[in-house]
Design a protein around this motif. Structure first.
Motif, PDB file in Angstrom:
ATOM      1  N   GLY A  17      52.310  52.288  29.210  1.00  0.00           N
ATOM      2  CA  GLY A  17      53.320  53.338  29.073  1.00  0.00           C
ATOM      3  C   GLY A  17      54.533  53.087  29.949  1.00  0.00           C
ATOM      4  N   PHE A  18      54.314  52.686  31.203  1.00  0.00           N
ATOM      5  CA  PHE A  18      55.425  52.373  32.090  1.00  0.00           C
ATOM      6  C   PHE A  18      56.193  51.141  31.609  1.00  0.00           C
ATOM      7  CE2 PHE A  18      53.284  54.954  35.427  1.00  0.00           C
ATOM      8  CZ  PHE A  18      54.362  55.786  35.697  1.00  0.00           C
ATOM      9  N   PHE A  19      55.503  50.172  31.068  1.00  0.00           N
ATOM     10  CA  PHE A  19      56.172  48.976  30.549  1.00  0.00           C
ATOM     11  C   PHE A  19      57.050  49.321  29.355  1.00  0.00           C
ATOM     12  CE2 PHE A  19      56.178  45.062  27.922  1.00  0.00           C
ATOM     13  CZ  PHE A  19      56.859  44.247  28.806  1.00  0.00           C
ATOM     14  N   ILE A  20      56.559  50.153  28.466  1.00  0.00           N
ATOM     15  CA  ILE A  20      57.343  50.572  27.301  1.00  0.00           C
ATOM     16  C   ILE A  20      58.561  51.377  27.759  1.00  0.00           C
ATOM     17  CG2 ILE A  20      57.311  52.067  25.268  1.00  0.00           C
ATOM     18  CD1 ILE A  20      54.408  51.122  24.821  1.00  0.00           C
ATOM     19  N   ALA A  21      58.387  52.257  28.740  1.00  0.00           N
ATOM     20  CA  ALA A  21      59.515  53.030  29.258  1.00  0.00           C
ATOM     21  C   ALA A  21      60.554  52.106  29.893  1.00  0.00           C
ATOM     22  CB  ALA A  21      59.024  54.054  30.270  1.00  0.00           C
ATOM     23  N   PHE A  22      60.106  51.070  30.584  1.00  0.00           N
ATOM     24  CA  PHE A  22      61.023  50.105  31.185  1.00  0.00           C
ATOM     25  C   PHE A  22      61.809  49.355  30.116  1.00  0.00           C
ATOM     26  CE2 PHE A  22      61.717  45.693  32.603  1.00  0.00           C
ATOM     27  CZ  PHE A  22      62.623  45.938  33.610  1.00  0.00           C
ATOM     28  N   ILE A  24      62.500  50.313  27.065  1.00  0.00           N
ATOM     29  CA  ILE A  24      63.443  51.236  26.434  1.00  0.00           C
ATOM     30  C   ILE A  24      64.651  51.465  27.341  1.00  0.00           C
ATOM     31  CG2 ILE A  24      63.739  53.641  25.707  1.00  0.00           C
ATOM     32  CD1 ILE A  24      60.837  53.527  24.681  1.00  0.00           C
ATOM     33  N   ALA A  25      64.427  51.597  28.646  1.00  0.00           N
ATOM     34  CA  ALA A  25      65.530  51.801  29.577  1.00  0.00           C
ATOM     35  C   ALA A  25      66.448  50.589  29.628  1.00  0.00           C
ATOM     36  CB  ALA A  25      64.995  52.113  30.963  1.00  0.00           C
ATOM     37  N   VAL A  26      65.889  49.395  29.589  1.00  0.00           N
ATOM     38  CA  VAL A  26      66.712  48.184  29.627  1.00  0.00           C
ATOM     39  C   VAL A  26      67.529  48.062  28.348  1.00  0.00           C
ATOM     40  CG1 VAL A  26      66.611  45.660  29.601  1.00  0.00           C
ATOM     41  CG2 VAL A  26      65.257  46.942  31.248  1.00  0.00           C
ATOM     42  N   LYS A  27      66.914  48.327  27.198  1.00  0.00           N
ATOM     43  CA  LYS A  27      67.627  48.197  25.931  1.00  0.00           C
ATOM     44  C   LYS A  27      68.706  49.260  25.765  1.00  0.00           C
ATOM     45  CE  LYS A  27      64.318  45.658  23.219  1.00  0.00           C
ATOM     46  NZ  LYS A  27      63.638  45.543  21.934  1.00  0.00           N
ATOM     47  N   SER A  28      68.541  50.418  26.379  1.00  0.00           N
ATOM     48  CA  SER A  28      69.550  51.468  26.247  1.00  0.00           C
ATOM     49  C   SER A  28      70.687  51.296  27.239  1.00  0.00           C
ATOM     50  CB  SER A  28      68.914  52.845  26.427  1.00  0.00           C
ATOM     51  OG  SER A  28      68.497  53.029  27.763  1.00  0.00           O
ATOM     52  N   GLY A  29      70.605  50.319  28.136  1.00  0.00           N
ATOM     53  CA  GLY A  29      71.688  50.045  29.074  1.00  0.00           C
ATOM     54  C   GLY A  29      71.591  50.838  30.358  1.00  0.00           C
ATOM     55  N   GLN A  30      70.425  51.311  30.692  1.00  0.00           N
ATOM     56  CA  GLN A  30      70.250  52.114  31.895  1.00  0.00           C
ATOM     57  C   GLN A  30      70.573  51.318  33.160  1.00  0.00           C
ATOM     58  OE1 GLN A  30      69.330  55.356  31.924  1.00  0.00           O
ATOM     59  NE2 GLN A  30      69.452  55.466  34.134  1.00  0.00           N
ATOM     60  N   TYR A  31      70.324  50.013  33.152  1.00  0.00           N
ATOM     61  CA  TYR A  31      70.501  49.200  34.348  1.00  0.00           C
ATOM     62  C   TYR A  31      71.798  48.401  34.332  1.00  0.00           C
ATOM     63  CZ  TYR A  31      65.662  50.351  35.246  1.00  0.00           C
ATOM     64  OH  TYR A  31      64.508  51.037  35.482  1.00  0.00           O
ATOM     65  N   ASP A  32      72.700  48.666  33.391  1.00  0.00           N
ATOM     66  CA  ASP A  32      73.983  47.976  33.370  1.00  0.00           C
ATOM     67  C   ASP A  32      74.840  48.476  34.525  1.00  0.00           C
ATOM     68  OD1 ASP A  32      73.224  46.624  31.142  1.00  0.00           O
ATOM     69  OD2 ASP A  32      74.379  47.851  29.739  1.00  0.00           O
ATOM     70  N   ASP A  33      75.531  47.562  35.147  1.00  0.00           N
ATOM     71  CA  ASP A  33      76.367  47.901  36.287  1.00  0.00           C
ATOM     72  C   ASP A  33      77.817  47.953  35.828  1.00  0.00           C
ATOM     73  OD1 ASP A  33      77.270  48.429  38.791  1.00  0.00           O
ATOM     74  OD2 ASP A  33      77.061  46.386  39.521  1.00  0.00           O
ATOM     75  N   ASP A  34      78.329  49.159  35.665  1.00  0.00           N
ATOM     76  CA  ASP A  34      79.709  49.322  35.221  1.00  0.00           C
ATOM     77  C   ASP A  34      80.672  49.514  36.383  1.00  0.00           C
ATOM     78  OD1 ASP A  34      78.843  49.205  32.596  1.00  0.00           O
ATOM     79  OD2 ASP A  34      78.577  51.373  32.449  1.00  0.00           O
ATOM     80  N   TYR A  35      80.175  49.843  37.541  1.00  0.00           N
ATOM     81  CA  TYR A  35      81.040  50.180  38.665  1.00  0.00           C
ATOM     82  C   TYR A  35      81.476  48.964  39.472  1.00  0.00           C
ATOM     83  CZ  TYR A  35      82.629  52.343  42.975  1.00  0.00           C
ATOM     84  OH  TYR A  35      83.363  52.702  44.059  1.00  0.00           O
TER      85      TYR A  35
END
Length: 60
Positions: A17-22, A24-35
């Motif tokens: 479950g944690f792996f799937i959540a990770f 999904i977060a990576v594919k949605s751009g949660q960890y992209d650094d825009d700043y």
């Protein structure tokens, strides 16, 4: 002994479950650094260009 099998099974499902959540977060751009890219140019030092001497010597 059956409790150990139950705990291992539950822990595997939680890990999946944690792996799937990770993923999904990576594919949605949660960890992209825009700043950082927009601020990096403010703090970069000026690049120093040194003129290179012409090292190509031709023998005649």
């Amino acid at each position: 002994m059956s409790v150990i099998y139950l705990l291992i099974t539950v822990s595997i499902f939680v890990a999946i479950g944690f792996f799937i959540a990770f993923i999904i977060a990576v594919k949605s751009g949660q960890y992209d650094d825009d700043y950082t890219p927009s601020v990096r140019m403010l703090f970069d030092d000026e690049t120093k260009f040194t003129p290179q001497k012409n090292k190509s010597k031709t023998k005649e």
